[in-house]
Design a protein around this motif. Sequence first.
Motif, PDB file in Angstrom:
ATOM      1  N   UNK A 156       0.822  -1.206   0.000  1.00 62.01           N
ATOM      2  CA  UNK A 156       0.000   0.000   0.000  1.00 62.01           C
ATOM      3  C   UNK A 156       0.855   1.255   0.000  1.00 62.01           C
ATOM      4  N   UNK A 157       1.807   1.320   0.923  1.00 66.59           N
ATOM      5  CA  UNK A 157       2.656   2.505   1.019  1.00 66.59           C
ATOM      6  C   UNK A 157       3.582   2.629  -0.187  1.00 66.59           C
ATOM      7  N   UNK A 158       4.045   1.483  -0.722  1.00 69.58           N
ATOM      8  CA  UNK A 158       4.895   1.529  -1.909  1.00 69.58           C
ATOM      9  C   UNK A 158       4.164   2.105  -3.098  1.00 69.58           C
ATOM     10  N   UNK A 193      -6.027   0.293   0.904  1.00 68.18           N
ATOM     11  CA  UNK A 193      -6.031   0.719   2.300  1.00 68.18           C
ATOM     12  C   UNK A 193      -7.429   0.636   2.906  1.00 68.18           C
ATOM     13  N   UNK A 194      -8.423   1.067   2.126  1.00 69.68           N
ATOM     14  CA  UNK A 194      -9.792   1.079   2.653  1.00 69.68           C
ATOM     15  C   UNK A 194     -10.460  -0.287   2.578  1.00 69.68           C
ATOM     16  N   UNK A 195     -10.208  -1.033   1.509  1.00 69.26           N
ATOM     17  CA  UNK A 195     -10.911  -2.296   1.317  1.00 69.26           C
ATOM     18  C   UNK A 195     -10.231  -3.514   1.914  1.00 69.26           C
ATOM     19  N   UNK A 196      -8.899  -3.441   2.109  1.00 71.00           N
ATOM     20  CA  UNK A 196      -8.174  -4.615   2.598  1.00 71.00           C
ATOM     21  C   UNK A 196      -7.483  -4.358   3.936  1.00 71.00           C
ATOM     22  N   UNK A 197      -6.689  -3.294   4.002  1.00 73.03           N
ATOM     23  CA  UNK A 197      -5.897  -3.051   5.204  1.00 73.03           C
ATOM     24  C   UNK A 197      -6.768  -2.785   6.421  1.00 73.03           C
ATOM     25  N   UNK A 198      -7.849  -2.026   6.265  1.00 75.99           N
ATOM     26  CA  UNK A 198      -8.697  -1.727   7.413  1.00 75.99           C
ATOM     27  C   UNK A 198      -9.427  -2.957   7.938  1.00 75.99           C
ATOM     28  N   UNK A 199      -9.561  -3.980   7.078  1.00 73.75           N
ATOM     29  CA  UNK A 199     -10.248  -5.213   7.487  1.00 73.75           C
ATOM     30  C   UNK A 199      -9.278  -6.221   8.084  1.00 73.75           C
ATOM     31  N   UNK A 202      -5.462  -4.578  12.617  1.00 74.48           N
ATOM     32  CA  UNK A 202      -6.206  -4.093  13.768  1.00 74.48           C
ATOM     33  C   UNK A 202      -5.254  -3.392  14.732  1.00 74.48           C
ATOM     34  N   UNK A 203      -5.848  -2.733  15.698  1.00 73.05           N
ATOM     35  CA  UNK A 203      -5.066  -2.105  16.743  1.00 73.05           C
ATOM     36  C   UNK A 203      -4.181  -0.978  16.241  1.00 73.05           C
ATOM     37  N   UNK A 204      -3.017  -0.891  16.856  1.00 77.26           N
ATOM     38  CA  UNK A 204      -2.075   0.189  16.553  1.00 77.26           C
ATOM     39  C   UNK A 204      -1.608   0.157  15.110  1.00 77.26           C
ATOM     40  N   UNK A 205      -1.417  -1.048  14.568  1.00 78.60           N
ATOM     41  CA  UNK A 205      -0.896  -1.173  13.210  1.00 78.60           C
ATOM     42  C   UNK A 205      -1.855  -0.573  12.197  1.00 78.60           C
ATOM     43  N   UNK A 206      -3.146  -0.775  12.391  1.00 76.41           N
ATOM     44  CA  UNK A 206      -4.114  -0.200  11.466  1.00 76.41           C
ATOM     45  C   UNK A 206      -4.080   1.325  11.531  1.00 76.41           C
ATOM     46  N   UNK A 207      -3.979   1.856  12.737  1.00 76.51           N
ATOM     47  CA  UNK A 207      -3.915   3.312  12.903  1.00 76.51           C
ATOM     48  C   UNK A 207      -2.654   3.874  12.251  1.00 76.51           C
ATOM     49  N   UNK A 208      -1.517   3.197  12.501  1.00 79.10           N
ATOM     50  CA  UNK A 208      -0.252   3.661  11.935  1.00 79.10           C
ATOM     51  C   UNK A 208      -0.286   3.611  10.411  1.00 79.10           C
ATOM     52  N   UNK A 209      -0.834   2.531   9.859  1.00 81.46           N
ATOM     53  CA  UNK A 209      -0.901   2.396   8.415  1.00 81.46           C
ATOM     54  C   UNK A 209      -1.742   3.491   7.776  1.00 81.46           C
ATOM     55  N   UNK A 210      -2.930   3.728   8.313  1.00 79.75           N
ATOM     56  CA  UNK A 210      -3.792   4.760   7.755  1.00 79.75           C
ATOM     57  C   UNK A 210      -3.190   6.147   7.959  1.00 79.75           C
ATOM     58  N   UNK A 216       1.384  10.818   3.750  1.00 81.18           N
ATOM     59  CA  UNK A 216       1.929  10.822   2.395  1.00 81.18           C
ATOM     60  C   UNK A 216       1.043  11.621   1.445  1.00 81.18           C
ATOM     61  N   UNK A 217      -0.257  11.448   1.579  1.00 76.66           N
ATOM     62  CA  UNK A 217      -1.178  12.173   0.706  1.00 76.66           C
ATOM     63  C   UNK A 217      -1.121  13.676   0.975  1.00 76.66           C
TER      64      UNK A 217
END
Length: 235
Positions: A156-158, A193-199, A202-210, A216-217
């Motif tokens: 996602x970030x790449x 990010x919205x369709x896969x990562x958020x599902x 979980x927890x801190x990792x989901x917050x950090x990823x989003x 970046x945006x």
Amino acid sequence: MAEAMEKWDVKVLGGLGAALLALAGIFLWRDLRLDKEVLLILAAAATLVLAFFELPGPWRLAAPVAVLSLSGLGGLWYAAMRHPLLLVGLGLMFAASVVTLVRAPRHDVLPPDHVRHRLVWYGLTLATIAASWAFYFHFLTLGVAEDHVARRLVLTLGWLVVGVVMVLWGRQKGAFVVRDAGFCFVAIAVGKALGYDTVNLDGTLRVVGLAAAGVLMLGGAWLTSRTPSTTSRSV
């Protein structure tokens, strides 16, 4: 008259030669009983060879069109079958897209050749997305390599970084087709990010990823506002 007959002779001999080669390929395929996934490998290898040649007339679009169509087909095929042989074909398609971009003459940005310019960049974008997703899914999600939940953010970030860089570079150089290709990377990254990562996170990792994606945006938006847009005839 002689010139017309010479062109006709070339077409006849070339057509018959191509037909015989195709027939030989059909019998070779039937006799060896190869997996159908090898078809993508053969088509990708042929496209890679074709990318090295500068063909005349409308045939100059053959390699870019093949890259664009086969990359999309290969990506969908892998999504449906998950067959490892398809990774070889997708890797070859990515290589063909890079060669097509490198070999494309600079005058493609000028009319009437800007059609090929767009096909080349869109083909590179689709080939990169299809190949990177397939390799990511095969080696991480399917457990071929050791999986870690944090690695699911890498793709996602790449994609997002590549997209933002292409948007900025395209605006600065006035190459709006590059900018549009960059937005394709941004769109697919946001969709993942919205369709896969958020599902699946979980927890801190989901917050950090989003949060990382959002930063970046916003950073890209800030840099875009400070980057002058150069007018180009490649629009």
